[in-house]
Write an enzyme that holds these catalytic residues in place. Sequence first.
Site, PDB file in Angstrom:
ATOM      1  N   HIS A  76      55.063  62.713  51.450  1.00 27.24           N
ATOM      2  CA  HIS A  76      54.192  63.898  51.387  1.00 27.24           C
ATOM      3  C   HIS A  76      54.239  64.609  50.031  1.00 27.24           C
ATOM      4  O   HIS A  76      53.307  65.322  49.684  1.00 27.24           O
ATOM      5  CB  HIS A  76      54.582  64.901  52.470  1.00 27.24           C
ATOM      6  N   SER A 112      49.890  70.118  62.847  1.00 27.67           N
ATOM      7  CA  SER A 112      51.154  69.558  62.371  1.00 27.67           C
ATOM      8  C   SER A 112      52.347  69.866  63.277  1.00 27.67           C
ATOM      9  O   SER A 112      52.341  70.810  64.064  1.00 27.67           O
ATOM     10  CB  SER A 112      51.415  70.146  60.986  1.00 27.67           C
TER      11      SER A 112
HETATM   12  C1  MIC Z   1      49.986  66.612  58.569  1.00 25.19           C
HETATM   13  O1  MIC Z   1      49.299  65.597  58.683  1.00 25.19           O
HETATM   14  O2  MIC Z   1      49.553  67.758  58.782  1.00 25.19           O
HETATM   15  C2  MIC Z   1      51.430  66.466  58.195  1.00 25.19           C
HETATM   16  C3  MIC Z   1      51.613  67.061  56.874  1.00 25.19           C
HETATM   17  O3  MIC Z   1      51.786  65.103  58.130  1.00 25.19           O
HETATM   18  C4  MIC Z   1      52.263  67.180  59.264  1.00 25.19           C
HETATM   19  C5  MIC Z   1      53.686  67.266  58.970  1.00 25.19           C
HETATM   20  C6  MIC Z   1      54.018  68.324  57.976  1.00 25.19           C
HETATM   21  O4  MIC Z   1      53.478  69.416  58.042  1.00 25.19           O
HETATM   22  O5  MIC Z   1      54.874  68.058  57.151  1.00 25.19           O
HETATM   23  C7  MIC Z   1      52.121  66.648  60.667  1.00 25.19           C
HETATM   24  O6  MIC Z   1      51.118  66.084  60.992  1.00 25.19           O
HETATM   25  O7  MIC Z   1      53.015  66.882  61.498  1.00 25.19           O
HETATM   26 FE1  SF4 Z   2      50.479  62.000  55.600  1.00 24.85          FE
HETATM   27 FE2  SF4 Z   2      50.010  63.529  57.735  1.00 24.85          FE
HETATM   28 FE3  SF4 Z   2      48.019  62.680  56.170  1.00 24.85          FE
HETATM   29 FE4  SF4 Z   2      49.271  60.987  57.683  1.00 24.85          FE
HETATM   30  S1  SF4 Z   2      48.065  62.718  58.360  1.00 24.85           S
HETATM   31  S2  SF4 Z   2      48.716  60.681  55.542  1.00 24.85           S
HETATM   32  S3  SF4 Z   2      51.371  61.738  57.619  1.00 24.85           S
HETATM   33  S4  SF4 Z   2      49.669  64.072  55.612  1.00 24.85           S
END
Ligand code: MIC
Ligand code: SF4
Length: 755
Positions: free
Chosen positions: A96, A644
Amino acid sequence: MAFDIEMIKKVYSNTVERVDAAREITRKPLTLAEKILYSHLWNRDSKKAFIRGEDYVDFAPDRIALQDATAQMALLQFMQAGKTQVAVPTTTHCDHLIQAKDGASTDLQSALNTSNEVFNFLESVSNKYGLGFWKPGAGIIHQVVLENYAFPGGMMIGTDSHTVNAGGLGMVAIGVGGADAVDVMAGMAWELKFPKLIGVKLTGKLSGWTAPKDVILKVAEIVSAKGGTGAIVEYFGEGATSMSCTGKGTICNMGAEIGATTSTFGYDESMERYLRATDRSDVADAANKVKDYLTGDAEVYANPEAYFDQVIEINLSELSPLLNGPFTPDLSTKVGADMREKANANDWPLQVEWGLIGSCTNSSYEDLSRASSIAQQAIDKGLKMKSELGINPGSEKVRYTADRDGILGVFEKLDAKIFTNACGPCIGQWARYSDPANAPKNSIIHSFNRNFAKRADGNPNTHAFVASPEIVAAVAIAGRLDFNPMMDTLINEDGVEVMLDEPTGWELPPKGFEVKDDGYLAPQKDGSRVEIVVNKESERLQLLEPFTPLGNTLNGVKLLIKAHGKCTTDHISMAGPWLRFRGHLDNISNNCLIGAVNAFGMKTNFVKNQITGDFGGVPDTARVYKAAGIKTIVIGDHNYGEGSSREHAAMEPRHLGVAAVLVKSFARIHETNLKKQGMLGLTFANEADYDLIQEDDTFNFIDLHEFATNKPLILEVVHADGSKDTVVANHTYNSGQIEWYNEGSALNLIKKENA
Ligand code: MIC
Ligand code: SF4
C-alpha cells in the site's frame, strides 16, 4: 517453502470428520460455507447447530495475512500481547505504501526512500515473531495470497477487507481489523457472528465482451452496497465452474463492495488447474481426495431456496458488460447508449482521461492477456489511444510472466505506464496532480473495486467508473465513457472506420509462470534476539499506550459531528497521503473524519465547538474537547464505516475522546473495530431519531451502568434550549465484548489475561 502441505492435509482430515459430524448435528445437507465454518470451530467438540445471523461463534482460522498499511497498527498491538511467536502462520505484505507516478522503476525506489523506516519495522517485527515477509514490489497481498497460500476448504483472516479475494480458490477468507488478527496471532479464538448465507446460482456461460467482473458488478446492482452485510455469498452452478479461478477471485474480491462477510466457490477443475500452475500440485492432489467436502452438497445446489437465506440467479449468457459508478460501486450502467443517457442526465464527463488496469481485483495473467488482446488491436488497426493507460500488476510472478510473454510490451507500445506491483492508484497513492483538491472535473475508468470520492487521485471531481479490464482497455482506446465495443466503430489514423474484435486471452500462461525473485523473506527460526527499534521522534511510528476505560457513567457527552449520507472508512480515515501515518496514532488522528460531510452546513471538516462556539476542523475540535475532559459522540447514517478494514477509523476517534458512535446501521468490520477499541458502537432503534439530533446537543447515557447483552441503551439528548428527547440505542455486544468495553479495549483484556 511458501506453504505447508502437511498443515493442509491436517485441515483436510479434520474437514472430513467435522463435516460429517456437522451434517448430523444440523440434520441437513450443507453448503460449502457451512462446511468450512463447521470444520474450523475453535471448540472441536461442539455439538451445537448455530443460528445464522444470531450466534457468536469462535473459530480457528488456518492463516493470517497483513498488509503494510494495517500491519503497523496490528503488529504494534501484537507487540503488547506478550508473545514470542505468532500462533498461526502469518505473512506481511508491503503493497500500500508505494506511489504510482512515473512507473515501477523509479516509483519503487522512491517508496523505499520515503518509507524505509516502516518497511524495516515490519520486516524486523516479522522476523522476530515468525511472520513471512513479502518485500515492497513483491505484489499486492490478495494476489500473492491466491498464488501462494489460499487453498480450497481453508479459513483465513486478513487485515484488509479484500482478503475475501481468496474465495476464488474455495476458501472462507475474511477481512478483519488488526485487533482481531492480534487475537489469532496470540493463540486465541477468532469470533464472528455465524453468517447468513446468500446463494448465487450462475447459469449459462460468459462470452464475448462479458467477464467475471460483470458478474459481481451485476450482483452489486441487485443487492446494493450493504446488501451482503452479515452474509457469506456462495456461488454455484454451471456458470461458476466454467469460469477461471482468478475470475472467481475477482468476483469474491468485490464481495467486499456489497458488504458481504465473504464469498466463495466450490472446488472445481479451474481451481485444480490454478493450483498446478502455481506450483502446488500436492495441494491439488490432497484436495482431489476430499473433493466432495470442498463444495456444497448436491441437494443444496439442486434446491437452493431451502438452504440459503436468499438466492439470486444470474444467467451469464444474458449478461452484458457494465460500468459501475461514479462514487459508489453499486450503481450499474450498461455500456453504450444507457451510459450516454445517464451521463448526460447527470452531467458526468463523457470524455475519459485515464484507463487503469490491475489492482488486487483484476490483475491476473488472464486479465492482462485479455486486456492486451484489445490493446494489440489499437496497434494493428492504427487507432490512437484517446485516454492514457496505466497498469498495476498484482504480483511479481504475474508481472514477470506477462513481460516474458510480450503482454506488457503491448501496453508499453501504447505508452502505458507500468506501475509497481502494488496498490498505487487504487488507494490514493497516485501522484496524478500537484494540487488534487483543485483539480478539474473528469472521468476515469478502472478495473479496481472501489470508486469512492477522491479514492484514486485525491480529486473530489474525478468520476471513477469500475469495469472489466477488457472494457477498460476498449474505453481507453475510444476515450469515451459511452463507447460500446460491441456496436460502435472508431475512426483510425487513416480515417478508416474500424471495430474492435472480442477479447481473447489465456486463463493461465501457456509456458507456465516464471519469476526471478518473488520478493519473499522467511523469518528466522528463533527471532528472540531480533531487536525492534521505534524512534521516539519518529513521525511514522509510535508505540501504543493502552486506552483508559470509558467507564459506566457517560454524561455531558457533546456532539462532535453528525455525518450526513455515505460515510465510508475513506471518509473517516482517509488514505492517500495519510497512509504514511498508519503506524503513528497521534499523527494519523489529524485526519479523523475530515472527509465526512457535517449534516449541519453540509461541509466537510467544519464542525461547531460547543465550548467556544467557534467552527473548526473535526480533529482540532475533538482535541479541544479532549483537553477539557469532555467526551464526544459521532452520529451517522446507514452502512457507516463501509469499505476498509482499517481500525484507524475506530482508534482515531477513540484516541481523540469519542466515546460512542450512534448510526442507522454499520458495516460489519467497522462495528467490530469500534468494540475492540473499547468504545460504544450503537444503532438507532428508531432510524428517524437521527433527525432529532441538533448541532448543540449534549448526551447523557442514562443506563450505561446496566450495560448488558440484548438490552438497548437509553440516551437522553439535551438540546440547546434545554428541551430533551429520549433515544433508544440498540447494540450487538455479547458479554465478552462488554468486557472489552469495561477494560478499555480488547487488547487491555488480553494483556490482563496474559499477565
Ligand atoms: C482498501 O482497499 O481500502 C484498503 C486500503 O486495502 C483497505 C485497508 C486499509 O485501509 O489499509 C481495506 O480494504 O481494508
Ligand atoms: Fe490494494 Fe485495497 Fe486496492 Fe486491493 S483494493 S489494490 S488491497 S488498496
